[in-house]
Scaffold this active site. Structure first.
Site, PDB file in Angstrom:
ATOM      1  N   ILE A 489       0.839  -1.205   0.000  1.00 33.57           N
ATOM      2  CA  ILE A 489       0.000   0.000   0.000  1.00 33.57           C
ATOM      3  C   ILE A 489       0.870   1.250   0.000  1.00 33.57           C
ATOM      4  O   ILE A 489       0.402   2.358   0.209  1.00 33.57           O
ATOM      5  CB  ILE A 489      -0.943  -0.065   1.212  1.00 33.57           C
ATOM      6  CG1 ILE A 489      -2.009   1.006   1.180  1.00 33.57           C
ATOM      7  CG2 ILE A 489      -0.196  -0.054   2.509  1.00 33.57           C
ATOM      8  CD1 ILE A 489      -3.026   0.866   2.283  1.00 33.57           C
ATOM      9  N   GLY A 490       2.168   1.040  -0.220  1.00 32.44           N
ATOM     10  CA  GLY A 490       3.110   2.153  -0.210  1.00 32.44           C
ATOM     11  C   GLY A 490       4.053   2.093   0.974  1.00 32.44           C
ATOM     12  O   GLY A 490       5.099   2.737   1.010  1.00 32.44           O
ATOM     13  N   GLN A 491       3.692   1.243   1.947  1.00 36.83           N
ATOM     14  CA  GLN A 491       4.488   1.160   3.175  1.00 36.83           C
ATOM     15  C   GLN A 491       5.771   0.367   2.984  1.00 36.83           C
ATOM     16  O   GLN A 491       6.670   0.404   3.813  1.00 36.83           O
ATOM     17  CB  GLN A 491       3.633   0.550   4.297  1.00 36.83           C
ATOM     18  CG  GLN A 491       3.511  -0.979   4.321  1.00 36.83           C
ATOM     19  CD  GLN A 491       2.566  -1.562   3.294  1.00 36.83           C
ATOM     20  OE1 GLN A 491       2.644  -1.249   2.129  1.00 36.83           O
ATOM     21  NE2 GLN A 491       1.680  -2.439   3.723  1.00 36.83           N
ATOM     22  N   ALA A 531      -3.820  -2.053  10.760  1.00 38.44           N
ATOM     23  CA  ALA A 531      -3.404  -2.270  12.160  1.00 38.44           C
ATOM     24  C   ALA A 531      -1.884  -2.331  12.354  1.00 38.44           C
ATOM     25  O   ALA A 531      -1.427  -2.751  13.413  1.00 38.44           O
ATOM     26  CB  ALA A 531      -4.049  -3.551  12.741  1.00 38.44           C
ATOM     27  N   SER A 532      -1.105  -1.922  11.347  1.00 39.61           N
ATOM     28  CA  SER A 532       0.362  -2.022  11.444  1.00 39.61           C
ATOM     29  C   SER A 532       0.756  -3.431  11.850  1.00 39.61           C
ATOM     30  O   SER A 532       1.652  -3.637  12.657  1.00 39.61           O
ATOM     31  CB  SER A 532       0.930  -1.009  12.455  1.00 39.61           C
ATOM     32  OG  SER A 532       0.506   0.288  12.145  1.00 39.61           O
ATOM     33  N   ARG A 533       0.063  -4.415  11.267  1.00 42.24           N
ATOM     34  CA  ARG A 533       0.280  -5.787  11.717  1.00 42.24           C
ATOM     35  C   ARG A 533       1.077  -6.633  10.742  1.00 42.24           C
ATOM     36  O   ARG A 533       1.474  -7.748  11.070  1.00 42.24           O
ATOM     37  CB  ARG A 533      -1.071  -6.468  12.004  1.00 42.24           C
ATOM     38  CG  ARG A 533      -2.012  -6.509  10.806  1.00 42.24           C
ATOM     39  CD  ARG A 533      -3.342  -7.169  11.161  1.00 42.24           C
ATOM     40  NE  ARG A 533      -3.258  -8.602  11.171  1.00 42.24           N
ATOM     41  CZ  ARG A 533      -3.252  -9.373  10.075  1.00 42.24           C
ATOM     42  NH1 ARG A 533      -3.319  -8.818   8.880  1.00 42.24           N
ATOM     43  NH2 ARG A 533      -3.163 -10.677  10.176  1.00 42.24           N
ATOM     44  N   GLU A 741       1.337   3.140  11.373  1.00 45.79           N
ATOM     45  CA  GLU A 741       0.349   4.144  11.798  1.00 45.79           C
ATOM     46  C   GLU A 741       0.872   5.112  12.849  1.00 45.79           C
ATOM     47  O   GLU A 741       0.453   6.263  12.914  1.00 45.79           O
ATOM     48  CB  GLU A 741      -0.867   3.434  12.397  1.00 45.79           C
ATOM     49  CG  GLU A 741      -1.576   2.514  11.452  1.00 45.79           C
ATOM     50  CD  GLU A 741      -2.539   1.624  12.207  1.00 45.79           C
ATOM     51  OE1 GLU A 741      -3.712   1.981  12.305  1.00 45.79           O
ATOM     52  OE2 GLU A 741      -2.105   0.579  12.724  1.00 45.79           O
TER      53      GLU A 741
END
Lengths: 784, 160
Positions: A489-491, A531-533, A741
């Site tokens: 997603i770009g992360q 959720a930064s998971r 996040e």
């Protein structure tokens, strides 16, 4: 800082290798959903939307629309009666019987072009009977408020959500820990304040777009810009009464999501249309205006805080009452409320806590996931209250934070014992970077200058059993293909996954490819990209899959060489024996196997490693006290600080420099961690200075980039210091936990604290626009 | 609907296209020519995702009528790299880590290229000003600014 691409990077975990998803993004070759070509058979969908916040639908007349050449057909709520929703099933594909927010989809139209579909929408007449809208969450929670969902008591929900039937309260999360009434009497200082945080929009640069096609045999394919292909498959297949295996979601690269492309949003509409008009693909894309006013928003929050400390500044008690403006449907928002509840102390050690986190139906846009999942809103209240309390008891804010921040072994408000966290080091790093002890003079006579610091914590907010899976496929050219179901997603998750697989296997990073796009037919399961998971959960699955492949390789070689697998290793893509010093390239064995000694046949064959991960230890929490053994999987913690100048003549805040420090357990790719810290801080700063949905009588008055301003290149401070702290996560891959996040969580509170330091003013309803600041300066007599 | 036959030089190639009078340059690029590297972020000239270089200037292609482009020279993101070599702004944005989701990236690179073409020695202010119409929600901009600045330095060093 970035490793060149023609190298062989072994043991890449902890190194800032070049990203594997960006070359095609700079050449125009990257494929996003709207770039996929469907040919001349493609149909287009537009939607007739509600102009009212709350009204009964008395009559829908689409007869004129159907007569327009090029129109294929329409669909309404009566075509799709089933309820959907991620946590609380409270929403239909189209409004049924009544509308609950301005912009709600009432009728869908399919036509040969977007223009014809739009023209047809204008020909549809809907008759409404207006109802009194609920436009304030605190009022909405009261018994006097009109009911928005009279059937709430019958809605399906998991056992950790607590709706109150015959009310607008769709979740009420409580914590009762210690003896709060007794604690107030021991406090030397108490702060009591109400903070109001507005709705904000996610503003991905790529608007939502989805294409759906239903074959004559009933098989459905959805191409969507989505963070949640597997959740969409599950929810939509169930609502449509078709097997999950007949529902396929293909999810190309995403042009930014930040939570608004999680769960099911507008994708339900083209899917519904495709079910009714089979055989041709149907595209639906939101205009930028629709992106602003019809989609998930970060819900507004009214947060009432009372917090007290003893004379040394040790926190003793916190009462936290939150009214979340959940909007018309709270299918996802109920869990934001839960997250706000169990994390309601912020990263502070407080022995006595009473929390009520209340999700309220209103006739506002639908609240959903937004980067931070409630934490930015929560911290905007809690951390400002802490800054006030520090001032009241006469402690420097940095000292106050260090004295009260959580430490490993502390019992949290839910009863969970927290793991080792490096938040104190984060505070120290930020204070040091900002030369906290030094009070700089303003740069001009018309300026006021100040510094502020705020803390952050966030746990992955998800069901207790959200799982991940991965496949590691070995290729005969020595490369490795990793299949995952989590989204790029770009992360940079595809890069991090390649690093983890390479490290666990023993091959160079450059030899690992991650397969995309995510396709529920071929990709292994992943709950959602939220959720930064992913680094932690999907990273564990990838590591397990790589270790599985590694074991299979070593077992084959051990047998062929007549050795013990314990004496073998994989280094730089070669299997080596520590005993005999023999070596063989993995490319020679991972597909075709190895000959047995003495020409006695073959062993091995194509090697595929499989791995999965699911946390098994998260427990339920008591409905009345919020107490339980382990509320969440873990917390990522950190601190952020800013130095600002306020222009007395204009009220404009200029951020001169900023510092961010977070404990990520282990940075798989340090430069990508810094990118998250910088980008997240600027998104947070944008919400602190500029952003808010102007909702008047339920209508968003600023649904464009002109009226809803986000930070541009001209608005951001050039100096942003970032610090990586690493206290390993016990069950993270190589010790890692998430960071996506968190960097925007403390930003509003940090700017608010700096504004107080500069001006002595507390402005507790962001954004801190130039106009608002100027008027506050005027009212306080600081300018004439 | 009236159609117009226009001739344009796009990414170095001459093309003839029949376009209806209400078609935007963005729609022509994406829907008629299949050049989908240019992105549609708002269709109202506010986000910069659709930026292309038209006769030397960076423009929002969603605000340009295609029929009025007869005789124009247009460069899109697909034409930025020449014969397989990345342009200096592409190289530097990769080196600096200025790409995340990538949706704003084509527009930003075209704005940057147009800036360096007309001003080979931009100040930091010039760079921020040149891309202030290109919204990015991921990166926080600073790495992009540094990348453009480094591209300018590298290009002027190459000229010397």
């Amino acid at each position: 800082m970035v490793v060149a691409q023609n190298t062989r990077t072994n043991n890449p975990v902890g190194k800032s290798v070049a990203r594997n998803d960006v070359l095609e993004k700079v050449t125009g070759g990257a494929t996003y959903t709207d770039d996929i070509q469907f040919g001349p058979g493609l149909l287009h969908c537009r939607v007739k939307r509600s102009p009212h916040p709350h009204a009964l639908i008395k009559k829908i007349d689409y007869s004129k629309a159907l007569k327009l050449p090029g129109v294929k057909g329409v669909a309404t709520g009566d075509d799709f009666p089933d309820l959907i929703g991620l946590y609380l099933k409270d929403r239909c594909f189209f409004a049924r019987g009544k509308v609950r927010f301005v912009g709600e989809a009432v009728v869908g139209v399919v036509a040969t072009t977007e223009e014809i579909a739009e023209a047809a929408v204008d020909l549809i007449d809907v008759e409404y009977e207006l109802l009194t809208p609920v436009l304030d969450p605190e009022f909405g929670a009261s018994p006097e408020a009109p009911l928005i969902h009279p059937d709430l008591g019958n809605y399906d929900h998991p056992n950790f959500i607590f709706p109150v039937a015959n009310s607008n309260i769709s979740n009420h999360f409580k914590i009762r820990k210690g003896d709060i009434e007794a604690a107030w009497t021991q406090c030397a200082a108490i702060v009591e304040h109400t903070f109001r945080i507005p709705h904000v929009q996610h503003v991905p640069i790529e608007p939502h777009v989805a294409v759906a096609k239903c074959e004559d045999n009933g098989q459905v394919t959805l191409w969507a810009s989505t963070q949640s292909p597997f959740a969409q498959r599950a929810l939509l297949a169930k609502a449509l009464h078709i097997p999950e295996s007949d529902f396929r979601v293909i999810a190309p690269l995403i042009g930014g999501g930040f939570g608004c492309k999680a769960g099911v949003t507008m994708e339900a509409i083209p899917v519904a249309m495709a079910m009714k008009y089979k055989g041709q693909p149907i595209k639906f894309r939101l205009t930028r205006e629709e992106e602003f006013y019809t989609n998930f928003v970060r819900q507004g929050l009214v947060i009432k805080i009372k917090v007290g400390c003893d004379k040394e500044g040790n926190l003793l008690a916190l009462q936290n009452r939150m009214y979340w403006d959940g909007g018309a449907y709270t299918e996802y928002g109920v869990n934001v409320t839960r997250a706000g509840g169990y994390s309601s102390t912020g990263p502070y050690d407080i022995p006595n806590v009473a929390t009520d986190s209340i999700c309220v139906y209103t006739n506002h846009p639908v609240g959903g996931a937004y980067r931070g999942f409630g934490m930015a809103e929560l911290h905007t209240g809690v951390d400002q209250a802490m800054d006030m309390l520090a001032a009241k008891i006469g402690l420097d804010p940095v000292e106050f934070h260090k004295k009260n921040c959580v430490q490993g072994g502390d019992v949290l408000a839910t009863g969970m014992v927290i793991h080792d966290v490096g938040i104190k080091e984060c505070i120290e790093k930020v204070a040091q970077a900002l030369d906290w002890e030094i009070k700089d003079k303003p740069s001009a006579p018309n300026k006021l200058r100040g510094k502020g610091v705020a803390l952050a914590w966030k746990a992955p907010a998800m069901p207790p059993n959200a799982g991940s899976s991965a496949l590691v496929k070995m290729n005969s050219d020595g490369t490795v293909t990793v299949s995952v179901g989590g989204q790029e997603i770009g992360q940079g998750t595809f890069t991090a996954m390649a690093q983890i697989a390479a490290e666990a296997l023993g091959v160079p990073y450059e030899n690992v490819k991650v397969s995309g796009p995510i396709d529920t037919r071929y990709s292994p399961y992943e709950w959602q990209t939220v959720a930064s998971r992913l680094t932690w959960s999907m990273g564990n699955a990838v590591r397990n899959a790589a270790l599985d492949a590694r074991k299979k390789v070593l077992d084959v070689v051990a047998e062929a060489w007549g050795e013990d697998a314990k004496d073998l290793d994989i280094k730089d893509g070669y299997v080596i024996s520590y005993k005999t010093e023999e070596s063989v390239s993995i490319k020679d064995i991972v597909v075709y196997g190895l000959p047995k000694p003495n020409d006695g046949g073959w062993i091995g064959g194509p090697i595929v490693g499989a791995g999965s991960f699911m946390p098994s230890y998260v427990t339920g929490l008591d409905a009345e006290t919020g107490q339980g053994n382990r509320a969440v999987v873990h917390y990522t913690t950190g601190a952020q600080g800013v130095e600002i100048e306020v222009d007395k003549e204009t009220g404009r805040i200029e951020v001169l420099r900023a510092a961010c420090a977070f404990d990520v357990g282990k940075a798989i790719n340090p430069d990508m961690v810094r990118q998250q810290m910088e980008g997240g801080f600027i998104q947070g700063l944008s919400s602190a200075l500029f952003e808010g949905c102007q909702l008047v009588d339920g209508v968003m008055r600023n649904p464009s980039f002109v009226d809803y301003r986000i930070a541009t290149a001209a608005d951001v401070p050039a100096e942003i210091d970032t610090f990586i702290i690493e206290h390993a996560q016990d069950d993270g891959p190589f010790g890692a936990r998430g960071i996506g996040e968190h960097p925007l969580v403390p930003s509003i509170a940090a700017v608010a604290a700096a504004l107080y330091d500069a001006t002595g003013l507390r402005i507790t309803n962001p954004p801190f626009s130039a106009e608002k600041v100027y008027l506050a300066l005027l009212e306080a007599g600081l300018v004439e | 609907m009236s159609f117009h036959r226009i001739t344009i030089r796009i990414n170095g190639n001459l093309e003839q296209v029949d376009v209806p009078g209400n078609l935007t340059l963005l729609q022509m690029l994406r829907d008629k020519l299949g050049l989908t590297g240019t992105k549609n972020g708002c269709a109202s000239g506010e986000c910069g995702a659709c930026t292309v270089i038209l006769n030397g200037d960076a423009v929002n292609s969603c605000m340009v009528v295609a029929a009025e482009c007869d005789g124009a020279e247009i460069t899109t993101i697909e034409g930025l790299a020449s014969s397989g070599d990345l342009d200096m702004v592409q190289k530097m944005i990769l080196e600096e880590g200025g790409v995340q989701c990538g949706f704003c990236t084509p527009g930003i690179l075209m704005s940057a290229r147009a800036l360096l073409n007309r001003n080979p020695h931009p100040t930091e202010f010039d760079i921020r000003d040149a891309i202030s119409g290109n919204l990015c929600r991921c990166t926080g901009y600073n790495r992009i600014v540094t990348a453009i600045s480094r591209a300018a330095e590298a290009e002027s060093a190459a000229v010397k």
